[in-house]
Design a protein around this motif. Structure first.
Motif, mmCIF file in Angstrom:
data_model
loop_
_atom_site.group_PDB
_atom_site.id
_atom_site.type_symbol
_atom_site.label_atom_id
_atom_site.label_comp_id
_atom_site.label_asym_id
_atom_site.label_seq_id
_atom_site.Cartn_x
_atom_site.Cartn_y
_atom_site.Cartn_z
ATOM 1 N N VAL A 132 57.188 12.293 33.566
ATOM 2 C CA VAL A 132 55.950 12.389 34.338
ATOM 3 C C VAL A 132 55.226 13.702 34.091
ATOM 4 O O VAL A 132 54.102 13.895 34.556
ATOM 5 C CB VAL A 132 56.219 12.205 35.845
ATOM 6 N N GLY A 133 55.839 14.612 33.377
ATOM 7 C CA GLY A 133 55.196 15.863 33.017
ATOM 8 C C GLY A 133 56.131 16.667 32.131
ATOM 9 O O GLY A 133 57.166 17.145 32.598
ATOM 10 N N SER A 134 55.785 16.794 30.856
ATOM 11 C CA SER A 134 56.661 17.485 29.920
ATOM 12 C C SER A 134 56.920 18.921 30.369
ATOM 13 O O SER A 134 55.983 19.717 30.510
ATOM 14 C CB SER A 134 56.038 17.475 28.523
ATOM 15 N N GLY A 135 58.171 19.251 30.638
ATOM 16 C CA GLY A 135 58.524 20.570 31.137
ATOM 17 C C GLY A 135 58.785 20.607 32.627
ATOM 18 O O GLY A 135 59.176 21.638 33.174
ATOM 19 N N PRO A 206 50.430 23.435 37.083
ATOM 20 C CA PRO A 206 50.929 23.799 35.755
ATOM 21 C C PRO A 206 50.137 23.108 34.653
ATOM 22 O O PRO A 206 49.487 22.088 34.875
ATOM 23 C CB PRO A 206 52.386 23.323 35.773
ATOM 24 N N ASP A 207 50.213 23.670 33.462
ATOM 25 C CA ASP A 207 49.440 23.154 32.336
ATOM 26 C C ASP A 207 49.786 21.705 32.012
ATOM 27 O O ASP A 207 48.915 20.938 31.580
ATOM 28 C CB ASP A 207 49.680 24.023 31.096
ATOM 29 N N TYR A 208 51.058 21.302 32.201
ATOM 30 C CA TYR A 208 51.423 19.937 31.822
ATOM 31 C C TYR A 208 50.750 18.884 32.697
ATOM 32 O O TYR A 208 50.594 17.753 32.281
ATOM 33 C CB TYR A 208 52.942 19.746 31.809
ATOM 34 N N LEU A 209 50.313 19.260 33.914
ATOM 35 C CA LEU A 209 49.574 18.302 34.734
ATOM 36 C C LEU A 209 48.175 18.073 34.172
ATOM 37 O O LEU A 209 47.639 16.968 34.228
ATOM 38 C CB LEU A 209 49.491 18.785 36.174
ATOM 39 N N ALA A 210 47.590 19.109 33.617
ATOM 40 C CA ALA A 210 46.279 18.951 32.974
ATOM 41 C C ALA A 210 46.417 18.053 31.762
ATOM 42 O O ALA A 210 45.547 17.213 31.470
ATOM 43 C CB ALA A 210 45.715 20.298 32.572
ATOM 44 N N ALA A 211 47.534 18.164 31.040
ATOM 45 C CA ALA A 211 47.755 17.304 29.868
ATOM 46 C C ALA A 211 47.903 15.853 30.297
ATOM 47 O O ALA A 211 47.416 14.942 29.624
ATOM 48 C CB ALA A 211 48.991 17.778 29.112
#
Length: 220
Positions: A132-135, A206-211
């Motif tokens: 659901v979110g890398s990292g 976090p950045d992975y949510l934007a991705a």
């Protein structure tokens, strides 16, 4: 290629079914949820749940007290069928009969077994959270011993697998082409909205949510 079996051979619309391993993996990886079906005490059951693929195994998440997880304690495992579907569009035809949908789906037949070793369960749960979110697994608290004991993981080997897809427009009969009704496709896709922080959260998303928000689920 996955082998064609009696359970994965279509009785109709055979042109839509396939057994490509890469296609099956892509659909399983893109979808966030699945439907687990099984039989307990002679009655059919269906359970929507989360899943993650690791190599040629599909892992399903659940509670240790749920019906399928209790049934899977049998040494022979639990015979199951797992279905994943991505709906890509609604197909409008001139006739009611030819209305349809564009979709990509995977059906997995097999025997589910409980994952019992704590390190294996942690590995699967990390993969499920990272899906659901890398990292995300490294950016959250790991389960406590008690939480791990209350969480069950089912494993199903990807050996009996079929892929079924529909693309394109309506298949109207030639006699209906002159009818004055609109026909075509309305595309559908799953789009992530802006992250909504829980009460008390002061850190930035976090950045992975934007991705995740930039990569909606849609047909190619």
């Amino acid at each position: 290629m996955y082998p064609s079996t009696s359970r994965t051979t279509a009785a109709r619309d055979r042109g839509r079914i396939g057994y490509q391993r890469t296609d099956a993996h892509q659909i399983l990886d893109e979808a966030y949820h699945c439907c687990l079906t099984f039989v307990v005490d002679g009655a059919p059951r269906a359970l929507p749940t989360l899943h993650v693929r690791i190599g040629d195994e599909l892992f399903l998440h659940g509670s240790t007290g749920s019906t399928p997880l209790l049934a899977a304690r049998d040494p022979d495992g639990l015979p199951v069928c797992v279905v994943v579907t991505l709906l890509d569009g609604l197909v409008y035809a001139r006739s009611q009969f030819h209305h349809s949908a564009n979709y990509r789906s995977v059906v997995v037949h097999g025997t589910a077994r409980l994952v019992t070793e704590a390190p294996d369960k942690r590995r699967v749960l990390d993969a499920l959270v990272d899906k659901v979110g890398s990292g995300r697994a490294a950016d959250s608290r790991p389960p406590t011993r008690r939480e791990l004991a209350e969480t069950a993981v089912l494993a199903v080997a990807l050996t009996e697998v079929s892929v079924k897809c529909r693309t394109g427009g309506p298949g109207d009969d030639p006699a209906d082409l002159a009818l004055p009704h609109w026909a075509g496709v309305v595309p559908l896709r799953t789009v992530a909205g802006p992250p909504q922080p829980a009460p008390g959260v002061r850190t930035a998303p976090p950045d992975y949510l934007a991705a995740v928000a930039r990569t909606p689920s849609a047909a190619n």
